[in-house]
Design a protein around this motif. Structure first.
Motif: not given
Length: 767
Positions: A697, A699, A709-712
């Motif tokens: 992730a 943040k 947050t980008n979770n990828n």
């Protein structure tokens, strides 16, 4: 037999040894294990700490077995009275014979091992009658540290209600402001670019292909009333590769197309036919940088995956679980999970739970979970637990209005094994009831000492230890974690009845009030302690680059303590160290502090490639203070890499100060992420910016407040060649920073902030 630990001075020990040679016969002390306790380290590895007399001698590792099976020794201490061994990840619970053998002999000990197989098999009822009532076919997401529920089918009609909860027990209905999407069942909801997005579904007037977004669940914006993809229900939607994806569904017939979009308005069709026959009421999840399609209504239980939405590879044609549709899926503890659903062939709903790390090999956690069999429910991962919400049973008449969660998380187990089991063992060993009597153990004082490295906590009180060190746990109310702390020293305070215990604090501990728990054979005491600014760190072992910008004569200086060598900075153009251009700055430093000045044309800095920015799979943090002379254009702040093929990373501000993000290319394969800044950045004003990678992730924070947050992000961060660039994209002559930077810091191996820290911004240069 009770073992008594006696601390003697070094000189006394030397005299005692000499005395033994001269006056009395020599003898060898016998090995004896006196206490063990189990825990789980920060990487999820199960360990067993073994304490006693001469459990290792002279640094020579002993032989350790559990029920006859050898264990690996991970560490020893200097005194010979402690070792730490690893436990098999699949070790069952129970009481087992532990044997430790060295040159002093062999000692056996009955040790209690906690059964950690409860994940996915043991569930806990959180609310038996939620206020949102009987409901199926609704949308759900995790957003803003809450679980959200939207729409759905309720007895007699569809719904457009929005509910959220921060604990799964107490639920709040969000009152809409202005226009909201029409009541519907089977909508799909995702989180993307700092917003919740709702797409499609089935209303009383028919299937929908509208797209709505919201940042708070109350104010909704209709991004489009008619997306390029056909109206549908029973589809699925995910966020993958920094885009939203809509896949398959039904509208008076199966639909098997795939669409994607970066803004919810403009949609691109990846394929009109994913190639193996239509299906719907399947579930999609994102795992291991792939989209996974699991199950579906056409009677199969195959699993497929895709990296581009066009080509879908069959992982397994017939998974070991029964065929199902309208089931629940989630990703938890680096595994894919499938649970419940409807088996049409048997006309029965399910309550089994399965998991897999590769989509091929599936493990049954339980074939009859504690929650009722159901379909049309939702499954979420939240607060380190899996959650099952709502649904209906196989008869189609018994609506379900409860919420369940997995019974144990890692933190729960650490707390149980570290406090309850250790307390029981210590009480048995040293005597005492082991109860929580405040008359026996109580903390009177606890204060952080940030002058040491690492920071320590000074604890004073009555009955804090007997002979063995106590167990000390630091609880964080923000994320619910419970962290065992290392006791570095313990002593009696001269002239008083008080004792002192010194414990080490984690480098990434958050600011605020924490619950401190101390346990020994006499009992347990809890105490609220306030910690400040420890999470910020500073110039520490994790700091690999630190630019104060105080001087450019003869060049800018790297002041980092965590790098093996100071990085040589080369100045390009007219980049220079200047006085802060603001006479009344909002930068919380002295106005006498110089800052780095860059004109946006040809000013930038470089330093040669170094292992310090090979981040790999580890956590890292990039933070700095930035002041833009103009918000227009793209301002590259730090980057490294080349363009042929595109292999680089970059962190930037763009779109008139409304976007903060990163670019990540590995051999022309992109993984980029922009998040919206609201309100937008203004020119001629200082802002603290932070990018924090934690696991997979990314943040992002502006002035200590999370913008999302980008979770990828990739599991392993690209390691390009070439110089590191400050205030410029490494391979391009445009998009340079037009403005100033202060206190630029690159930290490797640590996620310095994982939650809002607006009340704890750096307020002085790091030193």
């Amino acid at each position: 037999m009770k073992s008594i630990y006696v601390r003697l001075s070094r000189h006394f020990l030397i005299l005692l040894v000499l005395f033994s040679f001269v006056l009395i016969p020599t003898f060898s002390s016998a090995i004896e294990v006196t206490i063990t306790h189990e825990s789980i380290d920060e990487n999820g590895i199960r360990t067993l700490e073994v304490r006693g007399t001469d459990v290792h001698i002279g640094g020579v590792l002993p032989t350790v077995t559990l029920a006859g099976s050898p264990l690996t020794v991970l560490s020893t201490n200097a005194n010979g009275d402690q070792i730490v061994v690893s436990l098999p990840s699949d070790q069952l619970g129970g009481t087992f014979k532990l044997s430790v053998t060295n040159t002093s002999g062999t000692s056996t000990f009955d040790t209690k091992i906690e059964d950690l197989s409860a994940d996915g098999s043991t569930w806990e009822l959180q609310n038996a009658a939620v206020p949102w009532g009987k409901r199926r076919y609704f949308g759900s997401v995790v957003y803003d540290n809450k679980m959200w529920l939207m729409g759905g089918d309720i007895p007699g009609s569809e719904s457009n209600e929005v509910w959220n909860s921060s604990d799964g027990v107490n639920w709040t209905q969000v009152t809409p402001v202005g226009t909201i999407w029409s009541a519907r069942e089977r909508p799909q909801v995702v989180v993307f670019n700092g917003k919740m997005w709702l797409m499609g579904g089935k209303s009383a007037s028919g299937d929908k292909n509208d797209v709505w977004s919201s940042t708070d669940g109350a104010n909704w914006t209709e991004e489009t009333s008619s997306a390029a993809w056909a109206a549908r229900h029973s589809h699925d939607a995910v966020v993958f590769n920094n885009e939203m994806w809509v896949i398959g569904g039904n509208n008076a017939g199966y639909i098997n197309d795939v669409w994607h979009s970066t803004d919810g308005i403009n949609w691109t069709e990846a394929t009109s036919d994913y190639g193996w026959g239509p299906k719907f009421e399947f579930r999609i999840l994102v795992y291991d940088n792939k989209m996974w399609m699991i199950g579906g209504i056409n009677g199969d239980n195959e699993v497929r995956y895709s990296t581009d939405g066009i080509t879908w590879t069959q992982a397994i044609q017939t998974a070991p679980y029964s065929t199902r549709h309208i089931h629940g899926v989630t990703v938890y503890k680096n595994r894919m999970w499938v649970m419940g659903g409807l088996n049409s062939a048997a006309n029965a709903s399910l309550n089994d739970v399965w998991s897999s790390t590769d989509g091929v090999n599936w493990t049954l956690a339980t074939d009859t979970a504690d929650w009722e069999s159901r379909y049309g429910h939702e499954v979420l991962t939240f607060s380190d637990k899996m959650w099952v919400l709502g649904g209906i049973d196989g008869t189609g008449s018994n609506w379900i209005e409860n919420v369940w969660s997995t019974a144990y998380s890692i933190n729960d187990l650490v707390q149980q094994t570290e406090i309850d089991i250790l307390k029981e063992q210590v009480a048995s060993l040293l005597g005492g009831s082991g109860d929580d009597s405040a008359d026996d153990v109580y903390i009177t004082f606890a204060q952080e000492d940030s002058s040491s490295n690492p920071n320590v906590l000074d604890i004073n009180g009555v009955g804090l230890f007997v002979s063995l060190p106590p167990l000390v746990i630091l609880g964080d109310e923000k994320d619910g974690s419970n962290t065992p702390l290392t006791v570095s020293s313990q002593s009696n305070i001269s002239g008083t009845s008080l004792q002192q215990v010194i414990v080490e604090l984690p480098t990434n501990v958050s600011e605020g009030t924490h619950r401190l728990t101390l346990v020994n054979a006499k009992g347990k005491s809890e105490f609220d302690v306030k910690l400040s600014k420890s999470g910020i760190g500073g110039n520490d072992e994790f700091t690999k680059l630190l630019l104060h910008f105080d001087t450019d004569n003869p060049s800018f200086v790297d002041s980092s303590d965590g790098s093996s060598t100071a990085h040589i900075m080369t100045t390009h153009g007219g980049a220079s160290s200047v006085a802060n251009p603001e006479t009344n700055p909002n930068l919380p430093f002295s106005t006498t502090s110089n800052v780095g000045e860059f004109d946006g044309t040809d000013d930038y800095l470089t330093t040669p490639d170094n292992a310090d920015w090979n981040f790999g799979t580890g956590d890292f943090t990039i933070d700095m203070w930035v002041r833009l002379d103009t918000v227009s254009g793209t301002h590259r702040l730090i980057s490294q890499g080349v363009s042929s093929p595109f292999t680089y990373w970059s962190f930037h501000i763009e779109s008139n100060g409304t976007k903060m993000g990163y670019e990540h290319y590995n051999n022309n394969v992109s993984n980029n992420g922009n998040l919206t800044i609201s309100p937008a950045l203004s020119a001629n004003k200082w802002y603290h910016l932070a990018w924090v990678r934690q696991g997979t992730a990314m943040k992002m924070f502006v002035n200590g407040e999370s913008i999302g947050t980008n979770n990828n992000i990739p599991a392993s961060w690209v390691n390009p060649t070439g110089d590191l660039h400050i205030a410029k994209l490494s391979y391009h002559g445009t998009q340079l920073l037009n403005g100033q930077i202060e206190e630029l810091r690159v930290s490797k191996g640590i996620a310095r902030w994982t939650a809002d820290f607006d009340g704890d911004l750096p307020d002085a240069p790091f030193n």
